[in-house]
Design a protein around this motif. Sequence first.
Motif, short mmCIF file in Angstrom:
data_model
loop_
_atom_site.label_atom_id
_atom_site.label_comp_id
_atom_site.label_asym_id
_atom_site.label_seq_id
_atom_site.Cartn_x
_atom_site.Cartn_y
_atom_site.Cartn_z
N ARG A 41 0.82 -1.22 0.00
CA ARG A 41 0.00 0.00 0.00
C ARG A 41 0.85 1.27 0.00
O ARG A 41 0.48 2.27 -0.59
N ARG A 42 1.98 1.22 0.68
CA ARG A 42 2.86 2.38 0.74
C ARG A 42 3.78 2.50 -0.47
O ARG A 42 4.46 3.49 -0.63
N GLY A 43 3.84 1.45 -1.28
CA GLY A 43 4.69 1.46 -2.46
C GLY A 43 6.16 1.24 -2.16
O GLY A 43 7.02 1.66 -2.92
N HIS A 44 6.46 0.54 -1.07
CA HIS A 44 7.84 0.30 -0.67
C HIS A 44 8.36 -1.02 -1.23
O HIS A 44 7.72 -2.06 -1.08
N ASN A 45 9.52 -0.98 -1.86
CA ASN A 45 10.25 -2.18 -2.29
C ASN A 45 9.37 -3.14 -3.09
O ASN A 45 9.39 -4.36 -2.87
N LEU A 46 8.61 -2.60 -4.02
CA LEU A 46 7.60 -3.39 -4.74
C LEU A 46 8.20 -4.48 -5.62
O LEU A 46 7.68 -5.60 -5.65
N VAL A 47 9.26 -4.17 -6.34
CA VAL A 47 9.82 -5.16 -7.27
C VAL A 47 10.39 -6.34 -6.50
O VAL A 47 10.05 -7.50 -6.76
N MET A 48 11.26 -6.07 -5.55
CA MET A 48 11.90 -7.16 -4.81
C MET A 48 10.88 -7.87 -3.92
O MET A 48 10.97 -9.09 -3.74
N LEU A 92 18.37 -13.83 -2.06
CA LEU A 92 17.33 -12.87 -2.46
C LEU A 92 16.66 -12.23 -1.25
O LEU A 92 16.28 -11.06 -1.29
N LEU A 93 16.54 -12.97 -0.16
CA LEU A 93 15.99 -12.38 1.07
C LEU A 93 16.93 -11.30 1.59
O LEU A 93 16.48 -10.22 1.98
N ALA A 94 18.23 -11.58 1.59
CA ALA A 94 19.20 -10.58 2.04
C ALA A 94 19.14 -9.34 1.14
O ALA A 94 19.19 -8.20 1.64
N LEU A 95 19.02 -9.53 -0.17
CA LEU A 95 18.91 -8.41 -1.10
C LEU A 95 17.62 -7.62 -0.85
O LEU A 95 17.63 -6.39 -0.87
N HIS A 96 16.53 -8.31 -0.60
CA HIS A 96 15.25 -7.66 -0.30
C HIS A 96 15.37 -6.78 0.94
O HIS A 96 14.92 -5.63 0.95
N PHE A 98 18.19 -5.56 2.26
CA PHE A 98 19.12 -4.48 1.95
C PHE A 98 18.44 -3.36 1.17
O PHE A 98 18.56 -2.18 1.51
N LEU A 99 17.72 -3.71 0.11
CA LEU A 99 17.05 -2.70 -0.71
C LEU A 99 15.95 -1.98 0.07
O LEU A 99 15.76 -0.77 -0.10
N GLY A 100 15.24 -2.72 0.89
CA GLY A 100 14.19 -2.11 1.69
C GLY A 100 14.74 -1.09 2.68
O GLY A 100 14.20 0.00 2.86
N GLN A 103 16.03 1.97 0.76
CA GLN A 103 14.93 2.80 0.29
C GLN A 103 14.35 3.63 1.43
O GLN A 103 13.95 4.77 1.23
N ARG A 104 14.31 3.06 2.62
CA ARG A 104 13.75 3.74 3.77
C ARG A 104 14.64 4.89 4.24
O ARG A 104 14.16 5.88 4.75
N ALA A 105 15.96 4.72 4.07
CA ALA A 105 16.92 5.74 4.56
C ALA A 105 16.92 6.99 3.72
O ALA A 105 16.42 7.15 2.69
#
Length: 105
Positions: A41-48, A92-96, A98-100, A103-105
Amino acid sequence: MNGEAWQQVAVYLLMLHGGAAMVTLLLLGALVPVHVLRAWRRGHNLVMGSVMVALNAILIVTAFGLYYLGSEAVRPWMSWVHLAFGVLLPALLALHIFLGRRQRA
Protein backbone atom coordinates in the motif's frame (compact mmCIF):
# COMPACT_ATOMS: atom_id res chain seq x y z
CA MET A 1 28.71 -45.16 7.28
CA ASN A 2 26.98 -47.74 5.16
CA GLY A 3 24.22 -47.11 2.62
CA GLU A 4 21.44 -47.92 5.07
CA ALA A 5 22.73 -45.40 7.60
CA TRP A 6 22.85 -42.67 4.92
CA GLN A 7 19.26 -43.47 3.98
CA GLN A 8 18.22 -43.05 7.61
CA VAL A 9 20.06 -39.72 7.79
CA ALA A 10 18.28 -38.61 4.60
CA VAL A 11 14.91 -39.54 6.11
CA TYR A 12 15.58 -37.47 9.23
CA LEU A 13 16.84 -34.52 7.18
CA LEU A 14 13.69 -34.60 5.05
CA MET A 15 11.54 -34.66 8.19
CA LEU A 16 13.50 -31.70 9.58
CA HIS A 17 13.11 -29.88 6.26
CA GLY A 18 9.35 -30.54 6.29
CA GLY A 19 9.04 -29.23 9.85
CA ALA A 20 11.02 -26.12 8.97
CA ALA A 21 8.75 -25.63 5.95
CA MET A 22 5.67 -25.75 8.18
CA VAL A 23 7.15 -23.08 10.47
CA THR A 24 8.04 -21.02 7.39
CA LEU A 25 4.46 -21.26 6.11
CA LEU A 26 3.22 -20.04 9.48
CA LEU A 27 5.63 -17.09 9.37
CA LEU A 28 4.74 -16.27 5.76
CA GLY A 29 1.08 -16.24 6.73
CA ALA A 30 1.87 -13.76 9.48
CA LEU A 31 3.97 -11.61 7.12
CA VAL A 32 1.16 -11.04 4.63
CA PRO A 33 -1.07 -8.73 6.74
CA VAL A 34 1.72 -7.29 8.88
CA HIS A 35 4.43 -6.64 6.30
CA VAL A 36 3.49 -7.43 2.71
CA LEU A 37 0.14 -5.63 2.45
CA ARG A 38 1.36 -2.62 4.41
CA ALA A 39 4.48 -2.23 2.25
CA TRP A 40 2.45 -2.76 -0.94
CA ARG A 41 0.00 0.00 0.00
CA ARG A 42 2.86 2.38 0.74
CA GLY A 43 4.69 1.46 -2.46
CA HIS A 44 7.84 0.30 -0.67
CA ASN A 45 10.25 -2.18 -2.29
CA LEU A 46 7.60 -3.39 -4.74
CA VAL A 47 9.82 -5.16 -7.27
CA MET A 48 11.90 -7.16 -4.81
CA GLY A 49 8.85 -7.79 -2.62
CA SER A 50 7.00 -9.20 -5.62
CA VAL A 51 10.01 -11.39 -6.40
CA MET A 52 9.98 -12.70 -2.82
CA VAL A 53 6.25 -13.45 -2.93
CA ALA A 54 6.63 -15.23 -6.28
CA LEU A 55 9.67 -17.18 -5.11
CA ASN A 56 7.90 -18.39 -1.99
CA ALA A 57 4.81 -19.29 -4.02
CA ILE A 58 6.96 -21.37 -6.38
CA LEU A 59 8.57 -23.12 -3.41
CA ILE A 60 5.15 -23.88 -1.91
CA VAL A 61 3.73 -25.21 -5.18
CA THR A 62 6.77 -27.36 -5.95
CA ALA A 63 6.87 -28.70 -2.39
CA PHE A 64 3.20 -29.65 -2.67
CA GLY A 65 3.90 -31.32 -6.00
CA LEU A 66 6.90 -33.23 -4.68
CA TYR A 67 4.93 -34.48 -1.70
CA TYR A 68 1.58 -35.24 -3.30
CA LEU A 69 2.13 -35.86 -7.02
CA GLY A 70 3.31 -39.30 -7.98
CA SER A 71 4.15 -38.49 -11.58
CA GLU A 72 7.63 -39.72 -12.41
CA ALA A 73 7.65 -37.44 -15.46
CA VAL A 74 7.12 -34.26 -13.46
CA ARG A 75 8.93 -35.14 -10.23
CA PRO A 76 12.57 -34.66 -11.43
CA TRP A 77 11.76 -31.30 -12.99
CA MET A 78 9.88 -30.15 -9.90
CA SER A 79 12.72 -31.31 -7.68
CA TRP A 80 15.28 -29.25 -9.60
CA VAL A 81 13.06 -26.15 -9.59
CA HIS A 82 12.46 -26.52 -5.85
CA LEU A 83 16.16 -26.99 -5.16
CA ALA A 84 17.25 -24.05 -7.33
CA PHE A 85 14.76 -21.61 -5.84
CA GLY A 86 15.48 -22.88 -2.33
CA VAL A 87 19.18 -22.20 -2.81
CA LEU A 88 18.41 -18.71 -4.18
CA LEU A 89 16.08 -17.80 -1.31
CA PRO A 90 18.66 -16.69 1.31
CA ALA A 91 20.53 -14.43 -1.12
CA LEU A 92 17.33 -12.87 -2.46
CA LEU A 93 15.99 -12.38 1.07
CA ALA A 94 19.20 -10.58 2.04
CA LEU A 95 18.91 -8.41 -1.10
CA HIS A 96 15.25 -7.66 -0.30
CA ILE A 97 16.18 -6.54 3.21
CA PHE A 98 19.12 -4.48 1.95
CA LEU A 99 17.05 -2.70 -0.71
CA GLY A 100 14.19 -2.11 1.69
CA ARG A 101 16.46 -0.52 4.29
CA ARG A 102 18.25 1.55 1.65
CA GLN A 103 14.93 2.80 0.29
CA ARG A 104 13.75 3.74 3.77
CA ALA A 105 16.92 5.74 4.56
